[in-house]
Design an enzyme around this catalytic site. Structure first.
Site, PDB file in Angstrom:
ATOM      1  N   ARG A   1      -9.128  -2.187 -19.793  1.00  0.00           N
ATOM      2  CA  ARG A   1      -9.444  -3.620 -19.766  1.00  0.00           C
ATOM      3  C   ARG A   1      -9.098  -4.216 -18.395  1.00  0.00           C
ATOM      4  O   ARG A   1      -8.021  -3.975 -17.863  1.00  0.00           O
ATOM      5  CB  ARG A   1      -8.644  -4.334 -20.843  1.00  0.00           C
TER       6      ARG A   1
ATOM      7  N   GLY B   1      -4.915  -0.450  -8.749  1.00  0.00           N
ATOM      8  CA  GLY B   1      -4.518  -0.585  -7.344  1.00  0.00           C
ATOM      9  C   GLY B   1      -5.062   0.514  -6.454  1.00  0.00           C
ATOM     10  O   GLY B   1      -5.305   0.291  -5.277  1.00  0.00           O
ATOM     11  N   GLU B   2      -5.230   1.705  -6.996  1.00  0.00           N
ATOM     12  CA  GLU B   2      -5.540   2.841  -6.128  1.00  0.00           C
ATOM     13  C   GLU B   2      -6.907   3.456  -6.383  1.00  0.00           C
ATOM     14  O   GLU B   2      -7.508   4.033  -5.491  1.00  0.00           O
ATOM     15  CB  GLU B   2      -4.445   3.917  -6.277  1.00  0.00           C
TER      16      GLU B   2
ATOM     17  N   PHE C   1       0.809  -1.216   0.000  1.00  0.00           N
ATOM     18  CA  PHE C   1       0.000   0.000   0.000  1.00  0.00           C
ATOM     19  C   PHE C   1       0.839   1.262   0.000  1.00  0.00           C
ATOM     20  O   PHE C   1       0.379   2.330   0.387  1.00  0.00           O
ATOM     21  CB  PHE C   1      -0.985  -0.003   1.184  1.00  0.00           C
TER      22      PHE C   1
ATOM     23  N   GLY D   1      -4.617   0.194 -14.761  1.00  0.00           N
ATOM     24  CA  GLY D   1      -4.136   0.111 -13.378  1.00  0.00           C
ATOM     25  C   GLY D   1      -5.276   0.302 -12.406  1.00  0.00           C
ATOM     26  O   GLY D   1      -6.073   1.232 -12.548  1.00  0.00           O
TER      27      GLY D   1
ATOM     28  N   PRO E   1     -10.995 -10.724 -14.126  1.00  0.00           N
ATOM     29  CA  PRO E   1     -12.161 -10.170 -13.418  1.00  0.00           C
ATOM     30  C   PRO E   1     -12.219 -10.529 -11.936  1.00  0.00           C
ATOM     31  O   PRO E   1     -12.570  -9.684 -11.114  1.00  0.00           O
ATOM     32  CB  PRO E   1     -13.347 -10.777 -14.184  1.00  0.00           C
TER      33      PRO E   1
ATOM     34  N   GLY F   1       2.269  -1.002 -11.879  1.00  0.00           N
ATOM     35  CA  GLY F   1       3.042  -2.229 -11.935  1.00  0.00           C
ATOM     36  C   GLY F   1       2.691  -3.086 -13.135  1.00  0.00           C
ATOM     37  O   GLY F   1       3.548  -3.384 -13.984  1.00  0.00           O
TER      38      GLY F   1
END
Lengths: 693, 334, 171
Positions: free
Chosen positions: A577, A653-654, A231, A651, A581, A501
């Site tokens: 994309r 992640g955030e 994180f 991306g 999923p 990443g």
């Protein structure tokens, strides 16, 4: 631009390392068990600022089982890499409470901890400031944490505000927050023949290697096959890693393990700094913005600057001819802040999206419609076109799924079984970019393609998703791919951070796959191999690239007690994309739970008398528990963006956390009629407001 | 953690004697609180005397209808006992509102009552705390006081008692059975925990060497059978109370015949709201009466103002929680 | 100088004998002395659940358990649920439902789920049980979420954890 064809991408391949994780046999950095391992326990400064005048280690050294006590008096010297956080045991100056001032090495944890308590450190204490006062002395930082300029201005926002028919001015506060991955940072280090072998909990093994190699002027190997959450806090190295490698150097050949305690996670590995955000919105009666101002005052550390770029998303979210963002920093004698999930966007979206809600109320307009009316056609500051921008579709699609139109817009209308119910919306964005500097190597061996890249799996599923990308890039089944990551014995990988990443490693893997096929065709021989560096994105300067989200929250507030619960959360995402999923939904939902946790629970309370976070454990610092999460749903719109990378993935992640706290705050207002402008929102805020009744 | 020795006697009298012989020895039961404090350096015993072989893990019914709970009964087993769930619902609900499944499997009935405060300044051995040492000042009063006491506090301590179970036991008039150096005795739960006064180092009236052997629940009155426990906390689970209420209510012909109100999270001990109870008996069971009664109780409240977060909000919070809970017991929406 | 105490415990079906310092927790004994690193240290203070193991069939926190106090105990970690090397319904369900991300809290979640399912089958109530006087527990999502709340997951895979436990409990 079109994206590459997908066969495996877009399917829910199971996590490759799953069986090792459910049985607990996946080796994390603190799980290394080797004979002769020494346990490190640190001695930490008890003052927030000052100089060490003496250290008495005699009692600690005398304790049976103690192998060494290392202090600044005898610690090996380190090269200066320009990061003050890395100057561990190099001098007498104390910059913050909890700073490491000595390390004890012993054969058992109990002995090391006891010995550390026997080390007597004397200080010449200096006056310190550790409480954040947004009206205290601030300065203009040279740059924000994301490298951007602290200020931006377009037009004349003050004049536009003065002339605007409808104006909302309000200040919003977000607290200091700590990452608290479930795995505290851990390092196991052994020096062998002048070379450091390090098992590290890291978001980027190669960055760790580079940093340690510079500091110690030595060859360093880092492995980090499994990481128990990051994180942001396991990106750039913190003092604990340096301390472990430094202490290990005094006992060559013996492994030294330093697994941080939870309290140290509040003292030495960074945090999201507190902000106060002064928002001003000026609009026409039809809702079109004339002016958007987002002035941020945030905390930083006196000894090392990091400024949360909280105004960043206000530079691109909405159209307005006159606009300003600014950032000022208040230096404190604390551990240095750092990147924490959606740095900037997470707290910044609270200010902007609550202000938008307040403007909608002032205009008596649907808050979704207000946002749609201010959708920009190009980036409002730099004029670049968007590679794709799904915000309006997210708002419309999400509102439909959420049942937004079934709710009366007026606040404090729905009381069910003693609970006030309300709904709110909050939006968000997070940039989509690519980090340079990775290399991927593909080797055909034993009928399979071994894909090697020093990527990091911190729970997002890099091993699995890179397997899918490689399979599609090579045009084979995932069963023919073996991905190797998490070690500096592999080609260099950039860090797992910035939601970049997968975009960065994936683009590199695709490039390597293309070269492999160009070189060897469809029928390679055993041992054939190709590699490639991360290709530049030719569109990087041509388009503004970002992910978008519309978050919807239903909140229930107990009419007698002010308890706040979140029965429903829906995030509708425009993120390009989705490569897997199942994994993608989990990550987006996890981010949304972070948003819920930020909205209702998380706050590190600094007691300036002691210079420390006083609620420095997981009983005092609440993160959302299972029972806090009720119905939560992440969906995404179809978005084909060939400009961001070959996979078309932006991306994820955030973006999940962004906008949630605002949606919950806005829903709390809608439920109760009480506007809370400071996080976390707790029953205190409601019960002490006369409007709550 | 300083070194200590470990003993596991087979007889309760031996356990008591072991403590009498060593002023720095401590009993170990479930360990959930003690292990935490050993690691924090809050306690530094010379010896741990494990009482798990000498305390009963049985729940037995006595001839007079009393339910006797062995001090070694795990919290989860106590909450699961069908007699407890049916006759003393506030007791079962209080246990289930606390900690986590794992901790409830470990924690004992006796140990639960002897939990120490969760005041962060008490748990942090580097900050001054009068409860840890009478030579030190209270850090909480001008610190992070959001969780702290509004009733019965003193200059030296504003800590609250963290037990949920104890609050419910106060509401049902439990009795604590104790074996001490001079033999066995019974302490009413209402007299078991102390207010801090000028010696907050002592949470209870127990002396060194006193071992809790059982907790007795007297045969339930109608207001106990119709009881519940309501805990208010920020997180939906696995969190200590901001405030809590154990309440029981018997209403006859719309009038309060009997009422029990005990408050958690407001004082150094579970707080029996005797003023509110007296005000309610014989009065109509209405929101207005409930509110007036708890308001009268809270006239004695002295909230703490602090730059890091005070606790004045607990006055409306206790009021709302009590009204809501009594309304629910009277058959309305809680 | 601390004297050590002999201790004999069964870990994942295997008898282990060792001498421990009285201060050693069961978690440290497992991890540091016996190299059983399946249970994780997330907080060491009973505030996260990552160290959860089954002791004599019940889920407990090994970080708040003194090893010496568990002489003779049967300790099972997430790696010993199916001692024959086969699979266990709970680990299978965690895999099938992607009930984890980083995996650090997962061994504790798995043990906690095994304990929670057993507790529910024995009729033990929770704070989410509507009828405290009843004898049967319906393990719905709210019940599972409450019973699993002693296991924090910072990745917040809670939705999938609840689904996994629901699925495992129905087997």
């Amino acid at each position: 631009m079109t994206t590459m064809d997908a066969r495996s991408m877009g399917t829910s391949v199971r996590r490759i390392e799953g069986p090792d994780k459910v049985t607990g046999t996946a080796p994390y950095a603190g799980d290394t068990v080797a004979d002769g391992t020494l346990v490190l326990y640190p001695v930490q400064a008890t003052v927030a600022r000052g100089e060490i005048t003496a250290i008495d280690t005699s009692a600690a050294t005398a304790l049976p089982g103690v192998a060494a006590v290392v202090t600044h008096l005898d610690a090996p010297r380190l090269a200066d890499d320009g990061d003050p956080e890395h100057r561990v045991l190099q001098g007498t100056t104390v910059h913050h409470r909890g700073q490491y001032v000595a390390a004890v090495l012993a054969d058992h944890a109990e002995v090391a901890a006891e010995a550390a308590r026997l080390v007597v450190v004397s200080y010449d204490e200096a006056p310190s400031t550790t409480g954040f006062d947004p009206d205290g002395g601030s300065y203009t930082p040279s740059a924000l944490g994301n490298g951007q300029a602290p200020d931006s201005v377009v037009g004349d926002p003050d004049a536009a505000l003065a002339a605007a028919p409808v104006v909302v001015k309000a200040s919003y506060a977000t607290p200091m927050e700590h990452h608290n991955p479930m795995e505290p940072h851990a390092t196991t280090a052994t020096w062998v023949d002048g070379r450091a072998i390090v098992h590290e909990a890291s978001q980027g093994a190669d960055l760790a290697r580079q940093t340690l190699a510079t500091l110690f002027d030595a060859e360093v190997e880092v492995s980090s096959p499994h990481v128990g959450g990051g994180f942001g806090t396991k990106g750039f190295l913190h003092a604990g890693t340096v301390l472990a490698v430094l202490a290990a150097r005094t006992v060559p050949g013996r492994p030294v393990r330093f697994a941080l305690g939870r309290r140290q996670m509040f003292e030495t590995v960074g945090y999201r700094p507190a902000t106060v955000q002064h928002m001003a919105l000026g609009a026409e009666a039809d809702g079109r913005l004339d002016a958007l101002v987002h002035d941020v005052v945030g905390a930083t550390a006196r000894y090392k600057e990091f400024v949360e770029p909280a105004g960043g998303s206000s530079r691109s979210m909405y159209a307005a001819p006159h606009r300003r963002t600014s950032h000022r920093a208040v230096p404190l004698d604390l551990d240095a802040p750092t990147y924490m999930r959606a740095p900037g966007e997470a707290p910044g979206s609270f200010g902007l999206e609550c202000a938008m809600d307040e403007l909608a109320v002032a205009l008596d307009m649907d808050p979704i419609e207000l946002r749609v009316r201010n959708e920009p056609s190009v980036h409002p500051e730099n004029g670049l076109p968007f590679s794709s921008r799904g915000l309006v579709e997210c708002l419309r699609t999400g509102a439909e799924r959420f049942g937004w139109s079934t709710w009366d817009r007026a606040p404090r209308r729905r009381l069910v079984d003693g609970w006030w119910h309300g709904v709110g919306v909050g939006c968000g964005t997070f940039p989509a970019f690519r980090m340079p500097g990775s290399t991927a190597e593909i080797t055909f061996t034993g009928g399979r393609y071994v894909v090697a890249i020093g990527a990091a799996d911190i729970g997002q599923g890099a091993r699995t998703v890179l397997t899918q990308i490689a399979a599609d890039a090579l045009g084979v089944d995932v069963g023919s791919i073996e991905v190797e990551i998490g070690s500096t014995s592999l080609p260099v990988g950039s860090i797992a951070g910035g939601s970049a990443g997968t975009a960065s490693w994936g683009s590199t893997v695709v490039e390597a796959a293309d070269r492999f096929r160009d070189k060897y065709g469809e029928d390679p021989d055993d041992g054939d191999h190709a590699d490639a560096a991360t290709p530049d994105n030719p569109w990087a300067e041509e388009f503004a690239m970002a992910a978008y989200v519309a978050q919807f929250a239903e909140v229930a507030v107990h009419a007698d007690t002010g308890e706040i619960r979140v029965p429903r959360l829906l995030g509708t995402f425009g993120v390009g994309r989705i490569l897997n999923p199942t994994l993608g939904r989990s990550q987006l939902q996890g981010g949304m739970v972070w948003g819920l946790s930020m909205a209702l629970h998380e706050e590190s309370v600094v007691d300036p008398r002691f210079g420390e976070v006083i609620n420095h454990d997981l009983a005092g610092y609440h993160i959302a528990a299972n029972a806090d999460v009720r119905e939560i749903d992440a969906q995404w719109i179809d978005e084909d963006d060939g400009y961001v990378n070959p996979m078309g993935a932006k991306g994820i992640g955030e973006i999940g956390i962004v906008g949630v706290a605002a949606a919950i705050a806005n829903a709390t207002y809608h439920a109760t009629g009480v506007r809370v402008r400071s996080l976390p929102i707790t029953c205190d805020d409601l019960l002490t407001d006369p409007a709550f009744g | 953690m300083k070194p200590f020795t470990y003993a596991r006697p087979d007889e309760a009298s031996d356990a008591v004697a072991a403590l009498v012989a060593d002023p720095d020895a401590r009993f170990l039961a479930g360990g959930t609180n003690l292990l935490d404090h050993l690691k924090l350096g809050v306690v530094e015993p010379s010896q741990l005397v494990d009482v798990n072989r000498v305390t009963s893990t049985e729940i037995t019914e006595l001839d007079d209808g009393t339910l006797r709970i062995g001090a070694g009964v795990a919290n989860s087993d106590l909450a699961a006992d069908s007699r407890v769930r049916r006759r003393y619902p506030a007791v079962a609900a209080a246990i289930l509102a606390g900690a986590s499944g794992q901790l409830r499997n470990m924690a004992s009935t006796g140990g639960n009552l002897l939990q120490r405060t969760r005041c962060p300044y008490f748990a942090d051995a580097t900050t001054p705390c009068t409860k840890r040492s009478l030579d030190e000042a209270c850090s909480a009063r001008e610190g992070w006081a959001r969780y702290h006491a509004i009733l019965g506090a003193s200059e030296s301590c504003i800590a609250t008692h963290p037990s949920d179970l104890a609050v419910a036991l106060v509401a049902v008039d439990a009795q604590v059975q104790v074996l001490g150096p001079d033999g066995a005795r019974t302490i009413p739960i209402g007299e078991f925990h102390r207010l801090p006064g000028d010696d907050p180092t002592r949470d209870t009236v127990l002396e060194h060497g006193d071992l809790v052997t059982a907790v007795d629940l007297p045969a339930p009155a109608p207001a106990v059978t119709n009881s519940t426990y309501r805990k208010v906390r920020d997180r939906a689970s696995y969190a200590f109370a901001l405030v809590s209420v154990a309440a029981g209510l018997e209403v006859r012909d719309g009038v309060v015949a009997d009422v029990r109100i005990a408050l958690g999270g407001v004082a150094h001990k579970p707080w029996r709201a005797t003023t509110a109870e007296a005000a309610l008996r014989g009065r109509p069971a209405t929101d207005e009466e409930f509110r007036a009664a708890i308001t009268a109780e809270l006239e004695a409240a002295e909230p703490v103002e602090s730059p890091l977060g005070g606790n004045a909000y607990k006055i409306p919070l206790v009021t709302g929680t009590v009204v809501s809970t009594l309304r629910g017991l009277a058959g309305g929406t809680s | 100088m601390t004297t050590t105490i002999p201790l004999s415990i069964t870990v994942d079906g295997e008898q282990r004998d060792l001498d421990v310092d009285p201060r050693t927790t069961l978690l440290d004994a497992l991890r540091e002395r016996l190299a059983v690193t399946t249970p994780k240290k997330g907080c060491d203070h009973g505030q996260c659940g990552a160290c959860t193991v089954l002791v004599d069939g019940r889920r407990v926190l090994s970080c708040l358990t003194l090893a010496v106090a568990k002489d003779g105990a049967d300790v099972v970690t997430a790696n010993g649920l199916a001692p024959d090397g086969g699979s266990h319904p709970v680990t299978e369900a965690f895999l099938a439902n992607d009930a984890f991300q980083c995996g650090y809290c997962t061994p504790g979640q798995v043990c906690s789920a095994v304990g929670a399912i057993d507790e529910a089958r024995r009729g033990m109530p929770s704070a989410a049980t509507a009828d405290l006087a009843g004898d049967d527990v319906v393990l719905d999502r709210a019940e599972i979420a409450e019973r699993m709340s002693g296991n924090l997951c910072r990745c917040a895979a809670y939705v999938n954890i609840v689904t996994a436990v629901e699925e495992a409990a129905s087997r």
